[in-house]
Design a protein around this motif. Structure first.
Motif, mmCIF file in Angstrom:
data_model
loop_
_atom_site.group_PDB
_atom_site.id
_atom_site.type_symbol
_atom_site.label_atom_id
_atom_site.label_comp_id
_atom_site.label_asym_id
_atom_site.label_seq_id
_atom_site.Cartn_x
_atom_site.Cartn_y
_atom_site.Cartn_z
ATOM 1 N N ARG A 285 -4.206 24.626 17.902
ATOM 2 C CA ARG A 285 -3.091 24.046 18.321
ATOM 3 C C ARG A 285 -2.672 22.773 18.864
ATOM 4 N N PHE A 287 0.595 20.711 21.416
ATOM 5 C CA PHE A 287 1.213 20.582 22.257
ATOM 6 C C PHE A 287 2.060 19.153 22.566
ATOM 7 N N ARG A 301 7.516 21.514 27.948
ATOM 8 C CA ARG A 301 6.079 21.318 27.352
ATOM 9 C C ARG A 301 6.587 22.071 25.473
ATOM 10 N N ARG A 302 6.395 21.429 24.787
ATOM 11 C CA ARG A 302 7.023 22.035 23.644
ATOM 12 C C ARG A 302 5.587 21.884 22.247
ATOM 13 N N ARG A 303 5.345 23.142 21.209
ATOM 14 C CA ARG A 303 4.164 23.092 20.129
ATOM 15 C C ARG A 303 5.000 22.227 19.035
#
Length: 365
Positions: A285, A287, A301-303
């Motif tokens: 993943r 971010f 904080r964003r994926r």
């Protein structure tokens, strides 16, 4: 002035050192963590496919003679540009010209005979058969003249098209024979670039696909062109397919036989792009830290979901919108929900170095 090794090191590395000092200041000293941002922007993007290719002239010919004779004149030295139809080599044609003059004399004699017989026939003083026989002899003489004139063209070797002539390999007085190489002629305004790509990539190829090519002879220069044709057969040994591209060469810097590093631009599209330095990898993943400018610099904080990458940049498929501001430098110094002090936004017009110099001018805090 002679610089000490330490001075030279600091001069080269001071932007990075200054960034580290700014980001290392305690929060109490600078109130908020200083970061540099970058915006997610829509950019022309393509999936690269690399190959090695060899250049050839768009048109190329080896000049040679079709008769056996000695060279009487050479009208080139080699390396210069010549025009279509320009005489490059003249062979000794004195004997052929003498034969032509004799044939022309016979033709003129037959023409006069035809004229006399025609006048006599009008007064019924010459038989019709004799007049027809005279006209046939005139046609034969005319055909002989035309044949000798055509043969004389073989004694003039002309450029079949405009281009650059290669070095001459003969001198005046050399006896040449049919097929003997005299010089080369290349049309260099546009070049053919031949290369091979793996069979598995055949489905992604199409005529008109854009590409760029580089040569070790011109470091930093990119030559752009497009795919002109794709081979009709796949090599059963290498499992590759031949591809031919055309590259404009207006300055004629490229030469036949040069090795080129080719990059095909597959699937050209508009992609949302951010700097790779903004990514926070966690396993499979990724971010990013989004800066909310309207919320007093709050960090979210964003994926994100990534597509393709190229040096220094990453394509974002999901998670960001055009214009979103993310932390590109100082990621490790802040966290979700924190508020940051933005030193500047790095883009095509503003470099990190300029942002750091401006920050230093303001005291760095």
């Amino acid at each position: 002035m002679i610089l000490s090794p330490l001075h030279s090191f600091l001069r080269r590395r001071w932007p990075a050192l200054l960034l580290g000092l700014l980001l290392a200041l305690p929060v109490s000293a600078q109130e908020r963590t200083a970061v540099i941002g970058a915006r997610a922007t829509l950019t022309d993007w393509s999936d690269p496919l690399e190959a090695l290719g060899t250049l050839a002239a768009e048109e190329s010919v080896t000049l040679s003679a079709t008769v056996t004779e000695t060279i009487a004149e050479l009208a080139f030295e080699g390396g210069e540009r010549v025009e279509a139809g320009q005489v490059l080599v003249r062979l000794d044609d004195r004997e052929e010209r003498a034969d032509l003059r004799a044939a022309e004399a016979r033709r003129d004699e037959r023409r006069s005979a035809v004229t006399r017989l025609a006048q006599l026939q009008e007064r019924n003083l010459a038989p019709r058969a004799e007049a027809e026989d005279s006209r046939a002899q005139l046609r034969q003489a005319q055909a002989e003249v035309e044949a000798l004139e055509a043969r004389l063209t073989d004694y003039r070797i002309r450029a079949p098209f405009a281009g650059v002539v290669g070095f001459r390999r003969v001198s005046v007085g050399t006896l040449v024979t049919p097929g003997m190489e005299l010089a080369t002629l290349d049309k260099l305004d546009r070049m053919k670039l031949d290369f091979r790509v793996p069979e598995v990539e055949l489905g992604s190829l199409a005529p008109g696909m854009r590409l760029s090519a580089e040569s070790a002879a011109f470091p930093g220069s990119r030559f752009r062109g497009e795919v002109a044709a794709i081979g009709s057969r796949v090599d059963p040994v290498s499992r590759s397919v031949p591809v031919r591209a055309l590259l404009p060469n207006p300055e004629q810097r490229l030469r036949p036989g040069m090795l080129m590093e080719v990059t095909l631009q597959r699937r050209p599209r508009q992609a949302l792009v951010i700097p790779e330095s903004a990514l926070i990898p966690e396993g499979e993943r990724h971010f990013v830290l989004v800066i909310h400018e309207g919320d007093d610099g709050r960090i979210e904080r964003r994926r994100v979901r990534l597509g393709e990458r190229r040096p220094g940049e990453a394509e974002v498929l999901e998670g960001l919108a055009p214009g979103d501001l993310v932390v590109s430098h100082g990621v490790e110094r802040t966290r979700d929900g924190a508020r940051v002090r933005l030193l500047g936004v790095a883009d095509e017009t503003t470099s990190i170095r300029e942002i750091l110099e401006a920050g230093r001018g303001r005291g760095g805090a």
